[in-house]
Design an enzyme around this catalytic site. Structure first.
Site, PDB file in Angstrom:
ATOM      1  N   TYR A  57      -2.945  10.587 -32.809  1.00 46.59           N
ATOM      2  CA  TYR A  57      -2.328  12.046 -32.734  1.00 46.59           C
ATOM      3  C   TYR A  57      -1.561  12.024 -31.414  1.00 46.59           C
ATOM      4  CZ  TYR A  57      -4.757  13.575 -36.802  1.00 46.59           C
ATOM      5  OH  TYR A  57      -5.108  13.931 -38.093  1.00 46.59           O
ATOM      6  N   ARG A 129      -6.997   5.737 -43.408  1.00 44.39           N
ATOM      7  CA  ARG A 129      -6.253   5.617 -44.489  1.00 44.39           C
ATOM      8  C   ARG A 129      -6.759   4.270 -44.989  1.00 44.39           C
ATOM      9  NH1 ARG A 129      -2.288   8.884 -47.048  1.00 44.39           N
ATOM     10  NH2 ARG A 129      -1.398  10.393 -45.597  1.00 44.39           N
ATOM     11  N   SER A 158     -10.779   9.342 -45.030  1.00 43.19           N
ATOM     12  CA  SER A 158      -9.660  10.195 -45.471  1.00 43.19           C
ATOM     13  C   SER A 158      -8.617   9.725 -46.213  1.00 43.19           C
ATOM     14  CB  SER A 158      -8.953  10.493 -43.993  1.00 43.19           C
ATOM     15  OG  SER A 158      -7.899  11.324 -44.007  1.00 43.19           O
ATOM     16  N   THR A 277      -2.768  24.533 -36.345  1.00 46.46           N
ATOM     17  CA  THR A 277      -1.713  25.206 -35.477  1.00 46.46           C
ATOM     18  C   THR A 277      -2.078  24.910 -33.841  1.00 46.46           C
ATOM     19  OG1 THR A 277      -0.789  27.242 -34.809  1.00 46.46           O
ATOM     20  CG2 THR A 277      -2.928  27.486 -35.866  1.00 46.46           C
ATOM     21  N   ARG A 282      -2.022  32.332 -34.107  1.00 42.42           N
ATOM     22  CA  ARG A 282      -2.375  31.889 -35.598  1.00 42.42           C
ATOM     23  C   ARG A 282      -3.752  31.264 -35.658  1.00 42.42           C
ATOM     24  NH1 ARG A 282       0.683  27.931 -39.307  1.00 42.42           N
ATOM     25  NH2 ARG A 282       0.919  29.272 -41.216  1.00 42.42           N
TER      26      ARG A 282
END
Length: 314
Positions: A57, A129, A158, A277, A282
């Site tokens: 990320y 993955r 995941s 988010t 939010r």
């Protein structure tokens, strides 16, 4: 609804992919750390204490700015669950992007995540993955070593099917505790696959039927990434589904975001949404999904689903 299983994740998790600045290799800034701190404060204020990361990320910067926040407030570490992932290598110059679950790679990536997060242990490590070239026994060797050294407490996966999880579990002496999948009112193959069995529509849904059942039977927590459908039903674009979500929120005295999370939490599999988010307002809009019981009836759940799919059930 929602179950506090071996991950300790609670009813909702916070996904940290929005933290860390730009999706490039430019260094993060003090403003990026401040942004992360504001998001984390908002997350804690609504009662979420589990944080989901991935080593890719923002090219590692999401973990790094989180670690900077932990350095500012070291006492926070004992209050939270830290989850991260490894197994994806992003493109870099002439090198293609690929999946890599070789033992040496998994070990190295965990060590790098520990350094960036400024912690001595990862609570939950997910394999991001499936890597078709990684032998299950090699993966098991790496996970067993990390567990034995006290560097990782628990493990999960995941984007994997029931068969893939079972194959991996065969070589482990400890249970896999989580499977994170894309699940939302907008990404519905996981629920469509349950009702299109023995119909011509079955071929149009690639989700491996039986995965939810396998996970719930074996105590594997189902975590939903992308649970807010990227804003599709909360103002990003007008639609009958968005209007229904808004109407239900007004009727129940909550927010459209909460309706979308309740839709997932209403499922008996005990799905844990992972909101992603970076905007504190939010994040606060998701408060009722943490603090209140799910407020959707059987009929309302189906009305949302059928409106979103656009056609009657088979």
């Amino acid at each position: 609804m929602g179950r506090d299983l071996a991950t300790g994740s609670g009813r909702v998790m916070y996904g940290c992919m929005a933290l860390g600045g730009n999706w490039d290799r430019t260094p993060y800034t003090a403003a990026d750390i401040d942004h992360a701190e504001a998001a984390i404060d908002a997350v804690l204020a609504v009662g979420i204490t589990a944080f989901d990361h991935g080593d890719i990320y923002r090219h590692g910067k999401s973990e790094a700015v989180f670690g900077e926040v932990l350095a500012r407030a070291p006492e926070l570490r004992e209050r939270i669950v830290l989850q991260t992932k490894c197994g994806i290598r992003l493109p870099d110059g002439d090198r293609i992007g690929l999946y890599d679950l070789r033992a040496s790679t998994v070990t190295r990536r965990v060590e790098e995540s520990l350094t960036r997060l400024r912690t001595d242990v990862i609570d939950v490590l997910l394999l991001h993955r499936p890597d078709p070239l990684a032998a299950p026994e090699e993966i098991a060797k790496a996970l067993t070593s990390l567990h034995g050294q006290g560097l990782v407490r628990r493990f999960g996966v995941s984007n994997m099917s029931a068969a893939q999880i079972a194959h991996l579990q065969d070589g482990l002496d400890f249970p896999l505790v989580a499977n994170q999948l894309e699940m939302s009112l907008g990404s519905r193959d996981w629920v469509e696959s349950a009702v299109v069995v023995n119909t011509p529509a079955a071929a149009a849904h690639g989700f491996p039927h039986g995965t939810l059942e396998y996970c719930t039977t074996n105590g594997i927590e189902l975590q939903a990434w992308g649970p807010l459908a990227r804003g599709r039903y909360t103002g990003a674009e007008p639609s009958p589904t968005g209007q229904l979500v808004k109407d239900l929120a007004e009727r129940k005295g909550t927010t459209p975001e909460t309706i979308l999370l309740w839709w997932l939490q209403r499922h008996p599999a005990g799905i844990v949404p992972v909101i992603g988010t970076g905007r504190p307002e939010r994040i606060r809009a998701c408060r009722d999904a943490v603090a209140r019981d799910v407020g959707l009836s059987h009929e309302e759940w189906y009305e949302l689903w059928i409106t979103a799919r656009g056609t009657p059930l088979p």
